[in-house]
Design a protein around this motif. Structure first.
Motif, PDB file in Angstrom:
ATOM      1  N   PRO A 202      -5.359   9.652  -3.031  1.00 55.08           N
ATOM      2  CA  PRO A 202      -5.490   8.325  -3.358  1.00 55.08           C
ATOM      3  C   PRO A 202      -4.529   7.444  -2.619  1.00 55.08           C
ATOM      4  O   PRO A 202      -3.564   7.872  -2.130  1.00 55.08           O
ATOM      5  CB  PRO A 202      -5.159   8.303  -4.963  1.00 55.08           C
ATOM      6  N   LEU A 203      -4.839   6.142  -2.899  1.00 52.78           N
ATOM      7  CA  LEU A 203      -4.001   5.129  -1.979  1.00 52.78           C
ATOM      8  C   LEU A 203      -3.683   3.966  -3.358  1.00 52.78           C
ATOM      9  O   LEU A 203      -4.572   3.538  -3.914  1.00 52.78           O
ATOM     10  CB  LEU A 203      -4.993   4.533  -0.854  1.00 52.78           C
ATOM     11  N   GLN A 204      -2.563   4.090  -3.438  1.00 50.88           N
ATOM     12  CA  GLN A 204      -2.107   2.844  -4.374  1.00 50.88           C
ATOM     13  C   GLN A 204      -1.795   1.418  -3.886  1.00 50.88           C
ATOM     14  O   GLN A 204      -1.145   1.343  -2.786  1.00 50.88           O
ATOM     15  CB  GLN A 204      -0.739   3.351  -5.259  1.00 50.88           C
ATOM     16  N   ILE A 205      -2.285   0.475  -4.481  1.00 49.18           N
ATOM     17  CA  ILE A 205      -2.392  -0.904  -3.971  1.00 49.18           C
ATOM     18  C   ILE A 205      -1.523  -1.641  -5.139  1.00 49.18           C
ATOM     19  O   ILE A 205      -1.780  -1.651  -6.096  1.00 49.18           O
ATOM     20  CB  ILE A 205      -3.641  -1.222  -3.644  1.00 49.18           C
ATOM     21  N   SER A 206      -0.427  -2.396  -4.866  1.00 50.31           N
ATOM     22  CA  SER A 206       0.364  -3.337  -5.410  1.00 50.31           C
ATOM     23  C   SER A 206       0.199  -4.695  -5.212  1.00 50.31           C
ATOM     24  O   SER A 206       0.315  -4.998  -3.962  1.00 50.31           O
ATOM     25  CB  SER A 206       1.750  -3.034  -5.784  1.00 50.31           C
TER      26      SER A 206
ATOM     27  N   PHE B  73       0.812  -1.242   0.010  1.00 53.32           N
ATOM     28  CA  PHE B  73       0.074   0.070  -0.042  1.00 53.32           C
ATOM     29  C   PHE B  73       1.031   1.168  -0.006  1.00 53.32           C
ATOM     30  O   PHE B  73       1.801   1.205   0.623  1.00 53.32           O
ATOM     31  CB  PHE B  73      -0.636   0.022   1.169  1.00 53.32           C
ATOM     32  N   TYR B  74       0.518   2.395  -0.895  1.00 56.94           N
ATOM     33  CA  TYR B  74       1.324   3.453  -0.922  1.00 56.94           C
ATOM     34  C   TYR B  74       0.588   4.723  -0.954  1.00 56.94           C
ATOM     35  O   TYR B  74      -0.498   4.653  -1.613  1.00 56.94           O
ATOM     36  CB  TYR B  74       2.197   3.364  -2.207  1.00 56.94           C
ATOM     37  N   SER B  75       1.178   5.723  -0.340  1.00 57.60           N
ATOM     38  CA  SER B  75       0.554   7.062  -0.587  1.00 57.60           C
ATOM     39  C   SER B  75       1.470   8.053   0.238  1.00 57.60           C
ATOM     40  O   SER B  75       2.080   7.964   1.321  1.00 57.60           O
ATOM     41  CB  SER B  75      -0.812   7.109   0.561  1.00 57.60           C
ATOM     42  N   HIS B  76       1.658   9.095  -0.714  1.00 55.30           N
ATOM     43  CA  HIS B  76       2.444  10.356  -0.268  1.00 55.30           C
ATOM     44  C   HIS B  76       3.823  10.055   0.227  1.00 55.30           C
ATOM     45  O   HIS B  76       4.290  10.372   1.274  1.00 55.30           O
ATOM     46  CB  HIS B  76       1.804  11.176   0.545  1.00 55.30           C
ATOM     47  N   GLY B  77       4.491   9.204  -0.586  1.00 48.80           N
ATOM     48  CA  GLY B  77       5.948   8.956  -0.436  1.00 48.80           C
ATOM     49  C   GLY B  77       6.257   7.828   0.796  1.00 48.80           C
ATOM     50  O   GLY B  77       7.325   7.667   0.921  1.00 48.80           O
TER      51      GLY B  77
ATOM     52  N   ARG C 240      -4.688  -7.160 -13.778  1.00 52.85           N
ATOM     53  CA  ARG C 240      -3.916  -6.079 -13.550  1.00 52.85           C
ATOM     54  C   ARG C 240      -3.163  -6.447 -12.163  1.00 52.85           C
ATOM     55  O   ARG C 240      -3.514  -7.286 -11.360  1.00 52.85           O
ATOM     56  CB  ARG C 240      -4.742  -4.875 -13.170  1.00 52.85           C
ATOM     57  N   HIS C 241      -2.059  -5.787 -11.958  1.00 53.19           N
ATOM     58  CA  HIS C 241      -1.241  -6.003 -10.654  1.00 53.19           C
ATOM     59  C   HIS C 241      -1.227  -4.672  -9.659  1.00 53.19           C
ATOM     60  O   HIS C 241      -0.705  -4.770  -8.762  1.00 53.19           O
ATOM     61  CB  HIS C 241       0.323  -6.230 -11.176  1.00 53.19           C
ATOM     62  N   ALA C 242      -2.181  -3.784 -10.057  1.00 45.99           N
ATOM     63  CA  ALA C 242      -2.163  -2.371  -9.179  1.00 45.99           C
ATOM     64  C   ALA C 242      -3.590  -1.878  -9.312  1.00 45.99           C
ATOM     65  O   ALA C 242      -4.272  -2.050 -10.267  1.00 45.99           O
ATOM     66  CB  ALA C 242      -0.870  -1.586  -9.635  1.00 45.99           C
ATOM     67  N   TYR C 243      -3.965  -1.162  -8.223  1.00 38.25           N
ATOM     68  CA  TYR C 243      -5.043  -0.533  -8.357  1.00 38.25           C
ATOM     69  C   TYR C 243      -5.126   1.015  -7.526  1.00 38.25           C
ATOM     70  O   TYR C 243      -4.243   0.804  -6.331  1.00 38.25           O
ATOM     71  CB  TYR C 243      -6.225  -1.297  -7.686  1.00 38.25           C
TER      72      TYR C 243
END
Length: 158
Positions: free
Chosen positions: A69-73, A30-34, A109-112
């Motif tokens: 947003p929240l990036q999910i891989s 999970f990724y957000s703002h660095g 897909r691998h990400a959302y």
């Protein structure tokens, strides 16, 4: 007796070595703002919904600023099966709401990237769910797929 103990210890060494060579459970990022966090599964089962592992305490924590947003891989072991993202969030009036992504088909897909709906203000909880081949009767008639894998993120307050 001494010889029996040696045999037992030698056998235990073989079991331990075999256990160490076992493939690890897939991690979701999970990724957000660095900042990012890798999360182990709270539950992870084989495609038939058996041989489950994981830990209910496997919960990631990450700060996601309001409106961001929240990036999910997800790794290949997740993306090669149907999966989706479910989430809880707060609306402008403070009401708790829920939502979900579409179900992604195998190898789609691998990400959302999760962006809150227009009525959303603050993201609180996110779960990546991997479907298994287990079918159960649905409450409204049809069938429901079982959840074979689950990765959980709690969003920290700002």
């Amino acid at each position: 007796m001494h010889r029996g103990l040696k045999t037992l210890l030698a056998g235990a060494g073989v079991v331990l070595a075999a256990g160490c060579a076992a493939p690890s459970e897939p991690q979701v990022t999970f990724y957000s703002h660095g900042r990012s966090v890798e999360v182990a599964p709270a539950q992870y089962c084989n495609p038939n919904g058996e041989k489950c592992t994981g830990s209910p305490d496997a919960v990631g924590k990450l700060r996601v600023p309001d409106g961001s947003p929240l990036q999910i891989s997800v790794p290949g072991k997740v993306s090669e099966t149907p999966w989706q993202v479910v989430f809880l969030y707060r609306g402008a009036n403070g009401q708790e709401l829920d939502g979900r992504s579409p179900v992604f088909t195998p190898n789609e897909r691998h990400a959302y990237t999760l962006e809150l709906p227009p009525d959303g203000v603050h993201l609180e909880h996110v779960e990546v769910q991997q479907f298994s081949a287990v079918l159960t009767p649905g409450a409204d008639g049809g069938v429901d797929f079982g959840i074979g894998g689950s990765w959980v993120l709690n969003v920290e307050q700002q």
